[in-house]
Write an enzyme that holds these catalytic residues in place. Structure first.
Site, PDB file in Angstrom:
ATOM      1  N   ASP A  79       9.879   5.281  -6.473  1.00 24.59           N
ATOM      2  CA  ASP A  79       9.054   6.445  -6.167  1.00 24.59           C
ATOM      3  C   ASP A  79       7.938   6.109  -5.185  1.00 24.59           C
ATOM      4  OD1 ASP A  79       8.077   4.874  -8.369  1.00 24.59           O
ATOM      5  OD2 ASP A  79       6.578   6.416  -8.782  1.00 24.59           O
ATOM      6  N   GLU A 143       6.550   4.625 -11.204  1.00 22.29           N
ATOM      7  CA  GLU A 143       5.449   3.648 -11.239  1.00 22.29           C
ATOM      8  C   GLU A 143       4.171   4.265 -10.720  1.00 22.29           C
ATOM      9  OE1 GLU A 143       2.611   0.652  -9.985  1.00 22.29           O
ATOM     10  OE2 GLU A 143       3.618   2.093  -8.692  1.00 22.29           O
ATOM     11  N   GLU A 171       5.393  -6.151  -7.499  1.00 25.04           N
ATOM     12  CA  GLU A 171       4.659  -5.868  -6.266  1.00 25.04           C
ATOM     13  C   GLU A 171       3.312  -6.562  -6.212  1.00 25.04           C
ATOM     14  OE1 GLU A 171       3.250  -1.750  -5.766  1.00 25.04           O
ATOM     15  OE2 GLU A 171       3.814  -1.446  -7.861  1.00 25.04           O
ATOM     16  N   HIS A 369      -0.716   3.999   0.041  1.00 28.18           N
ATOM     17  CA  HIS A 369      -1.141   5.378  -0.203  1.00 28.18           C
ATOM     18  C   HIS A 369      -1.878   5.987   0.982  1.00 28.18           C
ATOM     19  CE1 HIS A 369      -1.129   4.625  -4.885  1.00 28.18           C
ATOM     20  NE2 HIS A 369      -0.068   4.130  -4.270  1.00 28.18           N
TER      21      HIS A 369
END
Length: 397
Positions: A79, A143, A171, A369
């Site tokens: 995702d 996640e 990650e 992000h």
């Protein structure tokens, strides 16, 4: 400028980045189709587990020569976070390459890593290499919204237990300088809302038992704590955000109209507790602030992570020894840090399994992000080579 258009690994990454597995309300079917195709090309069996309906976990497995040994897990999530498309220079799901840079949502966080795992396994298998330990590649959902319907539930299943995981990679963050950075721990997330009740009435009056006075006291206490952490960071250049407790006021709620004193006001805080914090003492401090703020002030948690011990990064952990030796052979400096946010690693470490967060991306500003999330193609390709060295080192422990 190198032409990457015909590079198979790059084409493979761009195909994955074009899948709009973006929150909210993700349908993961397209991701599963893509990943099943990868597994077929690699000659690896696949299992798909839904611990939560419509929240699939796909696992590819490369069986080792000694399959009874604890296995290695390479984890990534499918995702990605939402986008504000008007703020992007290039369409976020086009995966356009401009001057050797891929622009796409998920190119750092973290579809690239999943493809790097796949391409590293492809290289190893093409060379006829066999690993001692079994290797699992897991691709998990949700996640980016806390993992509560993804890895958190998956680790509770018999499917996960049967994987017999001894060590996991997950990650990390890109490194803006010459170092690799590896993360052996995470701060614990507490999301707390404080409710301050009071006497409602006309906005012209100075009534007793005022919710505004109470909430000011609460906000001041949390912001003073925030100020302490900022001062600690500024006074020691060796510290990073992962080593201190962060506090942020994230929501304020209350009131019905401007001339009416409300019957309650609420303030919500995002707190990330440093590993050095005594959790019981910290909650008692919040409890005491509520008592001092005035009658009826209460707090409740929307999320309250437990303390999770860090993964050992010394000679007692053979997986760490193997990981570090592989990095040392690359002659790249390595820094160990506490991850500033939350990842699925915490659910794995909570089981007592060693887990490290790692991205093989150097000279790359972190852009998770952000608008125009991007990664140089050369960094992606170099990372495949890094994993091609790391994976055998771990799997042959």
């Amino acid at each position: 400028m190198t032409d990457y258009a015909n590079e198979p690994a790059v084409a493979n990454l761009r195909d994955y980045l074009r899948i709009r597995s973006v929150h909210p309300n993700i349908n993961y079917n397209e991701c599963l189709t893509y990943l099943r195709r990868q597994a077929v090309e690699l000659g690896l069996p696949v299992q798909v587990v839904e611990a939560v309906p419509r929240k699939p976990v796909l696992v590819m497995t490369w069986e080792g020569l000694e399959p009874n040994l604890p296995s290695i897990l390479l984890n990534s999530h499918m995702d990605v976070v939402p986008v504000f498309e008007k703020s992007w220079t290039y369409p976020p799901f086009e995966a356009r390459i401009v001057d050797g840079v891929i622009y796409a949502r998920g190119v750092q966080d973290m579809k690239t890593t999943g493809v790097q795992y796949i391409e590293a396994v492809r290289r190893l298998k093409s060379r006829g290499i066999r690993l001692k330990r079994t290797l699992h590649l897991s691709f998990v959902p949700d996640e980016e919204v806390g993992g509560h319907n993804g890895m958190s539930e998956f680790v509770k299943t018999d499917h996960f237990r049967n994987l017999n995981i001894g060590f996991a990679l997950d990650e990390g963050l890109a490194s803006p300088d010459d170092n690799f950075v590896v993360y052996n721990a995470e701060r614990s997330i507490w999301h707390v809302t404080v409710t301050c009740p009071g006497k409602s009435g006309h906005g012209s009056l100075l009534l007793p038992d005022n919710c505004g006075e109470k909430i000011r006291y609460i906000i001041d206490k949390f912001m003073d704590l925030r100020k302490e952490s900022k001062a600690k960071l500024e006074s020691d250049p060796e510290l990073t955000i992962g080593e201190v407790t962060s506090v942020n006021l994230t929501m304020l709620n209350g009131g019905i109209q401007n001339n009416v004193i409300p019957e309650k006001l609420t303030a919500s805080f995002d707190i990330r507790l440093a590993l050095s914090v005594n959790f019981e003492e910290f909650e008692n401090m919040i409890k005491q602030w509520c008592i001092e703020a005035g009658d009826g002030v209460t707090y409740e948690f929307e999320q309250k992570d437990v303390y999770v011990a860090p993964t050992s990064v010394d000679s007692t952990n053979p997986y760490w020894v193997a990981f570090k030796a592989a990095i040392d052979k690359l002659n790249v400096p390595l820094k160990v840090r506490t991850f500033p946010g939350g990842t699925d690693s915490r659910f794995i470490r909570q089981l007592g399994i060693s887990a490290l967060g790692f991205f093989p991306h150097r000279h790359t500003p972190p852009a998770l992000h952000e608008h125009n999330e991007s990664l140089r193609v050369s960094v992606f390709l170099d990372g495949i080579t890094v994993y091609t060295d790391i994976i055998p080192a771990l799997a042959n422990v």
